[in-house]
Write an enzyme that holds these catalytic residues in place. Structure first.
Site, PDB file in Angstrom:
ATOM      1  CE1 TYR A  39       0.098  10.095  13.653  1.00 32.62           C
ATOM      2  CE2 TYR A  39       1.388   8.217  13.167  1.00 32.62           C
ATOM      3  CZ  TYR A  39       0.023   8.963  13.169  1.00 32.62           C
ATOM      4  OH  TYR A  39      -0.927   8.180  13.253  1.00 32.62           O
ATOM      5  CD  GLU A  41       9.421   7.389  20.505  1.00 33.33           C
ATOM      6  OE1 GLU A  41       8.909   6.683  20.969  1.00 33.33           O
ATOM      7  OE2 GLU A  41      10.687   7.186  20.631  1.00 33.33           O
ATOM      8  NE  ARG A  80      -0.633   9.020   4.862  1.00 33.14           N
ATOM      9  CZ  ARG A  80      -0.116   9.941   5.631  1.00 33.14           C
ATOM     10  NH1 ARG A  80      -0.811  11.054   6.199  1.00 33.14           N
ATOM     11  NH2 ARG A  80       1.158   9.947   5.593  1.00 33.14           N
ATOM     12  CB  VAL A  81       1.166   6.117  -0.840  1.00 31.21           C
ATOM     13  CG1 VAL A  81       0.616   4.784  -0.266  1.00 31.21           C
ATOM     14  CG2 VAL A  81       2.164   5.555  -2.092  1.00 31.21           C
ATOM     15  CG  PHE A  85       0.631   6.401  -6.070  1.00 30.63           C
ATOM     16  CD1 PHE A  85       1.397   7.571  -5.871  1.00 30.63           C
ATOM     17  CD2 PHE A  85       1.210   5.222  -5.979  1.00 30.63           C
ATOM     18  CE1 PHE A  85       2.833   7.086  -5.695  1.00 30.63           C
ATOM     19  CE2 PHE A  85       2.337   4.951  -5.714  1.00 30.63           C
ATOM     20  CZ  PHE A  85       3.510   5.884  -5.395  1.00 30.63           C
ATOM     21  N   GLY A 101      11.055   2.719  -4.421  1.00 25.23           N
ATOM     22  CA  GLY A 101       9.727   2.395  -4.542  1.00 25.23           C
ATOM     23  C   GLY A 101       9.449   0.849  -4.313  1.00 25.23           C
ATOM     24  CD  GLN A 103       9.218   3.058  -0.626  1.00 27.90           C
ATOM     25  OE1 GLN A 103       9.996   2.493  -1.676  1.00 27.90           O
ATOM     26  NE2 GLN A 103       8.771   4.176  -0.727  1.00 27.90           N
ATOM     27  CB  THR A 104       6.280  -3.739   1.393  1.00 26.50           C
ATOM     28  OG1 THR A 104       6.624  -3.970   2.783  1.00 26.50           O
ATOM     29  CG2 THR A 104       7.090  -4.364   0.398  1.00 26.50           C
ATOM     30  N   PRO A 168       9.645   3.609   6.700  1.00 27.32           N
ATOM     31  CG  PRO A 168       8.018   3.121   8.519  1.00 27.32           C
ATOM     32  CD  PRO A 168       8.591   4.213   7.403  1.00 27.32           C
TER      33      PRO A 168
END
Ligand code: UDP
Length: 209
Positions: A39, A41, A80-81, A85, A101, A103-104, A168
């Site tokens: 995805y 690259e 997706r988050v 959720f 949890g 990570q931002t 990330p």
């Protein structure tokens, strides 16, 4: 025929960034052989092709780098988050936090994104981007989960699952270029308001099943 062509690129071009927030001048930090690489690259290669076509054929290109976006009409199972959720909270299921949890991400409501994309298409031909589009409000995944629980009034609990490879650790757009090139554009919808609209959408969707 001199059609304009838009490349819907992505903040994934910055990979797991060492520069924070991410401006368009940052070249990114992407693993070329990992599980996300096809995805990341692929999107980087698409940007390359767009700029080669600009140089060789004077194509009227516009490249936008879209940061995390959410809103009604997301698919409940796309992973997706925000959708995960909300669906979990509405069903009273455990909320799945990947890793610790901390990570931002920075979440942009879909209407703000569309407005910026429309404005990008109306810019003069010498404005090609790439231009970041996103909301600079930055949250940890724990904070997002807590907001979703509070807005839905859910009794769901947080559980931790393994972090996917090359996830990330932080992400926030520098939107200075978008503001100046897109006539003062900036996101208008705060996270709680956008989440409420998205929750209403999923609530309706789940009640129809
Ligand atoms: N995530 C999570 N639980 C989920 C889905 C995602 O904690 O049920 C995390 C994921 O590990 C990442 C962040 O939420 O750190 C955003 O994930 P998403 O797939 O929505 O977007 P992307 O990673 O492409 O920014």
């Amino acid at each position: 025929m001199r059609a304009r062509i838009l490349q819907a690129s992505t903040s994934e071009v910055y990979g797991d960034p060492e520069v924070h927030p991410q401006a368009e001048s940052y070249w990114g930090r992407v693993n070329p052989i990992g599980t996300r690489s096809c995805y990341d690259e692929g999107k980087r290669c698409a940007e390359t092709l767009f700029f080669d076509y600009l140089r060789q054929h004077k194509l009227r290109i516009k490249v936008v780098r879209i940061f995390n976006t959410y809103g009604p009409r997301m698919h409940p199972n796309d992973g997706r988050v925000v959708s995960n959720f909300i669906v979990q909270a509405l069903k009273g299921e455990d909320i799945t936090i990947y890793g610790d949890g901390r990570q931002t991400r920075s979440f942009c409501y879909v209407d703000d994104l569309i407005e910026a994309m429309n404005r990008t298409m109306e810019t003069a031909d010498d404005f090609t981007g790439p231009v970041n589009i996103g909301n600079p409000g930055e949250f940890t995944m724990i904070e997002l989960a807590e907001q979703v629980i509070s807005l839905t009034g859910s009794k769901s609990r947080l559980v931790h699952l393994p972090l996917p490879a090359d996830d990330p650790k932080q992400r926030r757009p520098d939107i200075a270029l978008a503001k100046s090139a897109l006539g003062g554009w900036e996101p208008k919808v705060p996270l709680a308001e956008g989440l409420n609209k998205t929750i209403a959408y999923f609530d309706q969707l789940l009640s129809e099943r």
